[in-house]
Design an enzyme around this catalytic site. Structure first.
Site, short mmCIF file in Angstrom:
data_model
loop_
_atom_site.label_atom_id
_atom_site.label_comp_id
_atom_site.label_asym_id
_atom_site.label_seq_id
_atom_site.Cartn_x
_atom_site.Cartn_y
_atom_site.Cartn_z
N HIS A 197 -22.29 34.37 44.96
CA HIS A 197 -22.61 35.16 43.77
C HIS A 197 -23.85 36.01 44.00
O HIS A 197 -23.89 37.19 43.64
CB HIS A 197 -22.81 34.23 42.57
N HIS B 75 -13.49 45.88 22.10
CA HIS B 75 -14.43 46.25 21.04
C HIS B 75 -14.89 45.05 20.20
O HIS B 75 -14.14 44.09 19.99
CB HIS B 75 -13.81 47.30 20.11
N ILE C 9 -10.43 32.89 36.13
CA ILE C 9 -9.85 34.11 36.66
C ILE C 9 -8.48 34.38 36.02
O ILE C 9 -7.65 33.48 35.88
CB ILE C 9 -9.75 34.03 38.20
#
Length: 206
Positions: free
Chosen positions: A13, A135, A165
């Site tokens: 990461h 949104h 995932i």
């Protein structure tokens, strides 16, 4: 904001975080801290000490926590925050960020992400490669939204949850704190109890 960046964590990461920071072209130099003494450099970037050395560098560097585990990332972030350390937000140049989107400190938005308008994303979140957040979402602190996960409109994800995932969350759904949503799971209804949820539609397994 300083002109140098120090990333805590030089593994998987952390490397992606460094790659994003390089592409942002905001810092003249980048370095790592990592507790594995066998790692001297990563991606050609020097490891200059252990995580416990971080407060020796705060005068010279912005600090970012490049640790994938939500709980550990939160713990380190909170310690930095308590000392008044500046923690930036990192956004890959290919990410699309809508109007009226709020991104708090320590959050990273990776390549190919879309975050649509009026969404609020808290501290220390990972919005991973190719994820979409539509949104009016509220993503609380230290959430990880994994690669290719898709959240419809008006979703709320509680603090410290991890969406695996390829997972999908339908519109107007609430996911409580500290949940794990498995890879490919489809969440159609509110999740109000902490646990691990898998399947289509998702159901709790523990």
């Amino acid at each position: 904001m300083k002109n140098k960046l120090l990333i805590i964590g030089a593994s998987g990461h952390g490397k992606v975080v460094a790659d994003i920071a390089l592409k942002m072209n905001k810092w003249v130099s980048i370095a790592f801290l990592d507790d594995n003494e066998n790692i001297k450099s990563s991606m050609g970037i020097e490891v200059i000490g252990k995580s416990t050395d971080v407060f020796n560098h705060v005068q010279d560097y912005d600090i970012f926590v490049g640790i994938g585990d939500n709980f550990t990332r939160e713990k380190v972030h909170r310690k930095l925050e308590a000392k008044g350390v500046y923690i930036p937000t990192l956004i890959h140049p290919t990410a699309v960020i809508g109007e009226k989107v709020e991104l708090a400190s320590g959050t990273v938005v990776m390549a190919g992400v879309v975050v649509n308008c009026c969404t609020i994303i808290g501290k220390g979140c990972i919005i991973n490669t190719g994820a979409t957040v539509d949104h009016d979402n509220i993503i609380e602190d230290f959430v990880h939204i994994s690669p290719g996960a898709h959240l419809a409109g008006t979703v709320k994800v509680g603090k410290g949850s991890w969406l695996g995932i390829g997972s999908v969350v339908s519109n107007n759904v609430y996911i409580t704190s500290r949940c794990i949503v498995g890879a490919g799971a489809v969440v159609l209804r509110d999740i109000t109890e902490t646990g691990t949820y898998v399947g289509v539609p998702s159901s709790k397994i523990n």
